[in-house]
Design an enzyme around this catalytic site. Sequence first.
Site, short mmCIF file in Angstrom:
data_model
loop_
_atom_site.label_atom_id
_atom_site.label_comp_id
_atom_site.label_asym_id
_atom_site.label_seq_id
_atom_site.Cartn_x
_atom_site.Cartn_y
_atom_site.Cartn_z
N GLN A 1 -1.22 3.21 7.79
CA GLN A 1 0.23 3.28 7.94
C GLN A 1 0.90 3.76 6.65
O GLN A 1 1.86 4.51 6.69
CB GLN A 1 0.80 1.91 8.32
CG GLN A 1 0.38 1.43 9.70
CD GLN A 1 0.96 0.07 10.04
OE1 GLN A 1 2.16 -0.13 9.97
NE2 GLN A 1 0.10 -0.87 10.37
N LYS B 1 0.81 -1.23 0.00
CA LYS B 1 0.00 0.00 0.00
C LYS B 1 0.84 1.27 0.00
O LYS B 1 0.35 2.35 -0.35
CB LYS B 1 -0.95 0.01 1.19
CG LYS B 1 -1.90 -1.18 1.17
CD LYS B 1 -3.35 -0.78 1.35
CE LYS B 1 -4.24 -1.98 1.07
NZ LYS B 1 -5.65 -1.69 1.07
N THR C 1 -7.23 10.26 5.34
CA THR C 1 -7.97 9.04 4.99
C THR C 1 -8.56 8.46 6.26
O THR C 1 -8.20 8.88 7.37
CB THR C 1 -7.07 8.01 4.28
OG1 THR C 1 -7.91 7.09 3.57
CG2 THR C 1 -6.20 7.23 5.25
N SER D 1 -8.29 1.48 9.36
CA SER D 1 -7.69 0.87 10.55
C SER D 1 -6.62 -0.11 10.12
O SER D 1 -6.03 -0.80 10.93
CB SER D 1 -8.75 0.16 11.37
OG SER D 1 -9.32 -0.88 10.59
N ASN E 1 1.89 -7.76 7.84
CA ASN E 1 1.52 -7.15 9.12
C ASN E 1 0.48 -8.00 9.85
O ASN E 1 -0.71 -7.94 9.55
CB ASN E 1 0.99 -5.73 8.88
CG ASN E 1 2.11 -4.80 8.41
OD1 ASN E 1 3.27 -5.03 8.70
ND2 ASN E 1 1.76 -3.76 7.67
N GLY F 1 -7.77 -2.10 -5.58
CA GLY F 1 -6.68 -1.26 -6.08
C GLY F 1 -5.51 -2.07 -6.60
O GLY F 1 -5.00 -1.82 -7.70
#
Lengths: 313, 313
Positions: free
Chosen positions: A82, A52, A74, A77, A305, A181
Site C-alpha cells: 500500500q 511505511k 515490489t 502482501s 491496519n 528498516g
Amino acid sequence: MIPSFDDIKSTVKRVQPYVHNTPVLTSRIINEKTHADVYFKCENFQRMGAFKMRGAVNAIQQLSKHERANGVITHSSGNFAQALALAASTLDTKAYIVMPSNAPTVKVNAVLDYGAEVIMCNPTLDDREKTCGQIQERTNATFIHPSNDLNVILGQGTAAWEFINEVDDLDTLIAPVGGGGLLAGTAITTHYLLPESETIGSEPFGADDAYLSLKMGKIQPSINPVTIADGLKTQLGDINFPIIRKFVSNIIRVEESEIIAAMRFVWERMKIIIEPSSAVAVAALFRKNKRFIKRRIGIIITGGNVDLDNLPF
Amino acid sequence: MIPSFDDIKSTVKRVQPYVHNTPVLTSRIINEKTHADVYFKCENFQRMGAFKMRGAVNAIQQLSKHERANGVITHSSGNFAQALALAASTLDTKAYIVMPSNAPTVKVNAVLDYGAEVIMCNPTLDDREKTCGQIQERTNATFIHPSNDLNVILGQGTAAWEFINEVDDLDTLIAPVGGGGLLAGTAITTHYLLPESETIGSEPFGADDAYLSLKMGKIQPSINPVTIADGLKTQLGDINFPIIRKFVSNIIRVEESEIIAAMRFVWERMKIIIEPSSAVAVAALFRKNKRFIKRRIGIIITGGNVDLDNLPF
C-alpha cells in the site's frame, strides 16, 4: 555504510511534504501502570495507516527522472504494498505490486484504489521474485525493497526525527523489528539527535531472528516464524543489520499472549487502533517495566491496519 | 431557564482543570468522501473515555461544602456511572452508584476502580429509583441526574467551547442526542460563541424521541427504544428540552446499519475507537451529505467505551 547527519536532514526535507507529521499521544493510565513518562508516536494515523509511507516516498524521490518514468515495483502482501502504491501515485509514478494469491482481498483492493497495477503470483518467495523479475524485464521498473534499502531506512527514520523534535529528552526509543528498516532508521536518527539516548528493538519470541542475529554478530535466517504480528515475520537485511548492530542497544522479545494483551490494553484504554506489530513494542515496555521506571520512553506505534473480521479477541 | 454567557464562561473555568482538552482530528478520506471540511472533537480520549466527565465535574463543584461532605449518588449502567465515580474521587467526594444487576462486569469493575461504592439493584427503572431513594435516606447524598440537570448540561457544553476555540468558523456542530445533556450544552455554547452557526442533533430511528419531541413541540416518551447506540436510549428531560427546542435547528435520524457502517469506517480509516453513539453523528453526516457540501462541520465524538468481546462486526 552508515548514513551521515546530512543524509538524515536532507531526507527529512524530501519526505515531510508528502507525509503527515503524526500526533504524539500520552496516556495517564499507562504512565501510572509503568511509573514512566511514555510517549506514543502515532504512525497508525499516517497516510495509508503505517510508517511505511515514509520510506516509500523517499526511495521514489531518489530515483533519476528516467528511472521514475519506468515506474517502481515490489512484492508484498502487507503495508509496504500500500505504501509504495500510494507514494507512487502521490509522486506521479507508476507502481507494479506483485501480491501472493492468498493476500486478503481488502489489501488487494486498497492497493488498486491507490492506482497501482497488481500482479498476482503463487504464494511462495520463489514465485514472488520470479514474477517481479518478469515484470521488470518487460517494464524496466526499479525494484524497491520494503526494508533492506538505504533510502527506505532513511525515510523510516523521519518518524523518529519528528518524535525527538516534539518530545524533549527521551531516554529510550522503542520500535518493533521485522525487516529492520524502521529500527535502523530510528537508531541512526536517534544517534545523531540524542547521542546519550538508547534505541531498543522489540520482537516476538516466535520471530526472533533480529535478537539472535544481534547476539551472534551476524544475520540469522528467519525460519518458519510464527506470530500474530505478521509485519515482523520478514528477516533482517545486510544493509540495515550493520546499522542496527552499531546503534541498537538491545532487543526485547515478547510472548504472543503479551502482544495480544498489550494490543487490547491500548485499544481499550487509549481508544486507538494499533496493529499487532505495534503492540509488540508496548508489550516490551510492559514486560521489562523495571528498567524503564522514571524514564522518558518514546514508542513508535507503527500502524493501524487490522482486519476487523479477524481480531485476536 | 436559559443559561447566560457568564454561566458558560464560569463553567469552563471550573471544569477545565479536571478534564483533558481533547484533540481535534481530521481525516483526508472523510473530507474527500463528503466534500466538506470535517473536524472531530475526540471525547473518546477524555478521562474515563467519554464527555460525561465534564458534566459530572461541574455538578459536583456546584454543591455546597455540606452537600459535598455527604457525597453524590446516581443510577446508571453506562458512562455516567464511571464519570460520576471518577469526578467524585478527583474532587475528594464520596460517590454511590446504583447499578442494575445485568450491568456488564467490566463496567462495574471500572466504577469500583474509581473508588465509588456500587449498590446493585434489579434491572428495572422502578427498582433503580427505589434503591437510590433508600441510599439517599441513609447518607443524605445528593442525586445527580446524568442529563436533566443544568450543571451537567453546562459541563457538557465545555467540549463545544474548546472545539469552537480550536477550529475557526465552524458552520455546523453535530452531536448525538440521548438524554439531551450534550446536545443542549453544545447548542447553548454554540449560540453564544457562533451565533450564525447551527447545532444539529443525531439520533437512531429506533430511539427517536428527541426528533418526535422537537416536531410535536413537547417531550414525547421514549417507548422501548431499540438501538445498538445504548447511550442514546434515555429520554429527554424538562430542563434540557427547552434549550434544545430553542437552539437546535434539526435532528437527523439514522438507521442501525448506517450506525454500524459509520463506526467501522471510522475505526478502519481514522484508526480511533468510537462507540456506537458517536457513530450516530458520523452516520448523520454521511446520510445527509448533500446539505453539508463545502461546509465546515464539527462532530463531537462522544466516547470510546466499547465491549471488544461484543462488536457488531
